[in-house]
Scaffold this active site. Structure first.
Site, short mmCIF file in Angstrom:
data_model
loop_
_atom_site.label_atom_id
_atom_site.label_comp_id
_atom_site.label_asym_id
_atom_site.label_seq_id
_atom_site.Cartn_x
_atom_site.Cartn_y
_atom_site.Cartn_z
N TYR A 115 0.76 -1.10 -0.11
CA TYR A 115 0.00 -0.03 -0.04
C TYR A 115 0.96 1.20 -0.04
O TYR A 115 2.15 1.25 -0.66
CB TYR A 115 -0.97 -0.02 1.17
CG TYR A 115 -1.94 0.90 1.12
CD1 TYR A 115 -2.94 1.17 -0.02
CD2 TYR A 115 -2.29 1.84 2.07
CE1 TYR A 115 -3.62 2.10 0.04
CE2 TYR A 115 -3.41 2.61 2.24
CZ TYR A 115 -4.21 2.76 0.71
OH TYR A 115 -5.01 3.87 0.69
N LYS A 187 -6.92 -1.33 -2.28
CA LYS A 187 -8.07 -1.44 -1.30
C LYS A 187 -8.81 -2.58 -1.34
O LYS A 187 -9.04 -2.87 0.07
CB LYS A 187 -9.05 -0.13 -1.81
CG LYS A 187 -8.53 1.18 -1.44
CD LYS A 187 -8.31 1.60 0.02
CE LYS A 187 -7.51 3.07 0.31
NZ LYS A 187 -7.82 3.29 1.75
#
Length: 604
Positions: A115, A187
């Site tokens: 991420y 996500k």
């Protein structure tokens, strides 16, 4: 976390139950190339016989733990984080269980690779590192195809969670056009990793409306639409076509808006939130996790929300979202109006403190504008506001590096014993200050949480100047948004209400290490994120039931039973035994057709 199925549960008959064997109608090479079913060298003797795999694999049968060890060695051999990110993407496309288990076992180390900040680098380089597509690419020049193209991804029961972006404001790095698909994918990976949302029941989407990033438009390898962003009615109609199509085709799905630009993020959320179960992580998720950090900081300082005086530096989507969440919580806790609660918050943007005299205020900024008369003749830069307001909380969402200077921080600390300072801008290079400096300038007294991970800080802040190590909390949306999504999916919420979000904040704050030790991080870390997500989901479901927006039947009322009900439906990265079934009469999951375009008849 073992490598085979778990003991039976009283909730094992649930459609999303993770107990027992997986039915599978695939064999041979087709099975080995299916990332949801593939076990590689971990297929058992029986599975190799039943699924015609014996001659396709080396004879040694290994455990998932051995595979993780090999994968970690391969991962570690890569020279930089971007190549490690690319390696992980390749693994995900081959073996989802191994991918998620590797991340699970090394999450604190790998989180920043899978991420922020590394995913931001991958998005910026999307058109150059592109190998194979993943997700749904919808473009504004083909609005008439939106319903059809979405319909190819499954039946009404197949999709639980959709993440959609238009790529305009990605991770603090701005407009990335069609490369935004990677943020939708990332996500969704986090919802599976952190909350056990089933990875074969999710859908990443990018709405390509063009790009205002000239570097992309000038790049001959750029894969997206080669024109400036379309705005206005045509843009709104495009988004509306997507939302209506998604709701019609996948009526059980929860829609997560991600990284839309400032002008659109709040507006779209306000438009659709009263109608469908939707969530915007930049507006609501950032606000929720920041509020949880503030709750914890106030606990350490033995204060309440009524004592809060908060300055937010950066009044864009995230900054205003935080302000909204904090204002609503103050109003609820104190029993006062939102207008009065807003008086405890000061917003600063490029033009300085936002006052009623600023002509360019957006609709979302106006509720926080201070009286122009109140600030007549006063400086309105950050230092002047800190000196005048004497805040006990300072939030950074500006993407202005080093904006929290030593002078500003020392000025704040001169009025507050333990200032709460949260530099949240991403990626790391855009942080308003680094934790080492904040602790140095406040003699170790600052209560700090950041938007990206930092190593622990050592300094002479212990008793009699002894060196101590302070772990800095990461103000990471991933401790809140996956649990909100999980809870909403499991109870099939019609809407995501304010009370559900407040309940989610409470779930995170209840697990703050600072509640037991005032030198501990303000927020729980990613190493316990599945426990946090289960707690958040429970709180969200209870609030949804109380408000009458939960539509799922049979939700347990007993808290312990509800906890077991949730965990029984949280997907885990373990190899479940495979049970062969014939294709005729098999489920779409067993035939490997989930999220496989071309596996069902056209639905429109």
């Amino acid at each position: 976390m073992g490598s085979q199925g778990k003991p039976s549960s009283k909730f094992e008959s649930l459609p999303l139950s993770i107990s027992g064997p997986l039915e599978c109608a695939l064999k041979g090479t087709v099975l080995l190339t299916h990332p949801y079913f593939n076990k590689g060298s971990a297929f058992t003797h029986e599975e190799r016989r039943d699924f015609e795999l014996a001659g396709l694999l080396p004879p040694s049968i290994q455990t998932l733990e051995q595979q993780v060890q090999r994968a970690y060695e391969q991962y570690s051999a890569h020279p930089d984080d971007l190549s490690k990110n690319t390696f992980l993407t390749s693994m995900k496309e081959q073996n989802e269980v191994l991918y998620f288990r590797l991340l699970h076992d090394h999450l604190p180390e790998m989180f920043s690779v899978v991420y922020t900040p590394t995913e931001g680098d991958a998005i910026q380089n999307y058109s150059r590192i592109f190998r194979r597509p993943d997700g749904v690419f919808l473009n504004i020049n083909d609005t008439d195809r939106v319903h059809h193209d979405l319909s190819l991804w499954g039946t009404p029961d197949d999709i639980d969670y959709i993440v959609v972006t238009d790529g305009e404001e990605i991770l603090g790095i701005g407009d990335q056009g069609c490369g935004g698909i990677l943020i939708s994918i990332a996500k969704l990976a986090l919802t599976t990793l952190c909350a056990g949302v089933h990875p074969n029941r999710v859908l990443p989407v990018v709405l390509d409306c063009g790009t205002n990033n000239q570097d992309l438009l000038d790049d001959p390898l750029y894969l997206g639409l080669r024109h400036k962003r379309v705005t206005g009615k045509r843009y709104d109609d495009f988004v509306d076509t997507f939302v209506k199509s998604a709701r019609e085709l996948y009526p059980k799905a929860y829609i997560h808006f991600e990284d839309f630009g400032f002008d659109n993020a709040r507006r779209l959320l306000e438009k659709y939130r009263p109608e469908i179960p939707c969530f915007n992580d930049d507006v609501q998720g950032t606000g929720c996790v920041t509020l949880a950090a503030i709750f914890s900081g106030l606990h350490v300082t033995k204060q309440n929300l009524e004592d809060l005086r908060m300055v937010v530096f950066g009044a864009g989507t995230a900054g205003v979202g935080i302000a909204d969440q904090v204002r609503d919580a103050i109003a609820t806790e104190r029993g006062i109006s939102k207008e009065d609660a807003a008086k405890q918050i000061w917003l600063i943007d490029k033009q300085g403190l936002l006052t009623t005299g600023v002509e360019s205020l957006s609709k979302t900024q106006k509720p926080f504008a201070r009286s122009e008369d109140e600030w007549s003749g006063k400086d309105r830069d950050l230092l002047a506001v800190v000196r005048e307001v004497k805040p006990n909380a300072l939030i950074g969402t500006s993407t202005v590096p080093k904006a929290f200077t030593e002078e500003i921080v020392r000025e704040m600390a001169s009025h507050v014993e333990r200032p709460i300072i949260l530099p949240l801008s991403n990626p790391t290079r855009l942080h308003e200050a680094i934790p080492a400096n904040l602790l140095k300038w406040t003699d170790g007294k600052a209560l700090v949480a950041t938007g990206s991970p930092f190593e622990p800080i050592k300094g002479p802040w212990g008793q009699d100047g002894q060196e101590v190590e302070i772990e800095v909390a990461e103000c990471n949306n991933s401790v809140v948004f996956p649990g909100i999504g999980l809870g909403s999916v499991l109870c099939r919420a019609r809407l995501v209400t304010d009370k559900m979000l407040v309940a989610a904040v409470g779930g995170v704050a209840e697990l703050s290490p600072a509640l037991k030790d005032d030198t501990a991080p303000l927020l729980p870390g990613v190493e316990v994120v599945r426990d946090v997500s289960a707690r958040v989901a429970r709180k969200v479901i209870q609030a949804a039931v109380e408000e009458g927006v939960a539509t799922e039947q049979g939700i347990p009322e007993n808290e312990d039973d509800l906890g077991e009900w949730i965990k029984e439906q949280m997907w885990k990265p373990v190899y479940r035994p495979l049970k062969f079934v014939e294709k005729e009469g098999a489920t779409r999951e067993a035939k490997g057709e989930m999220r496989v375009v071309g596996s069902l008849a056209t639905r429109d």
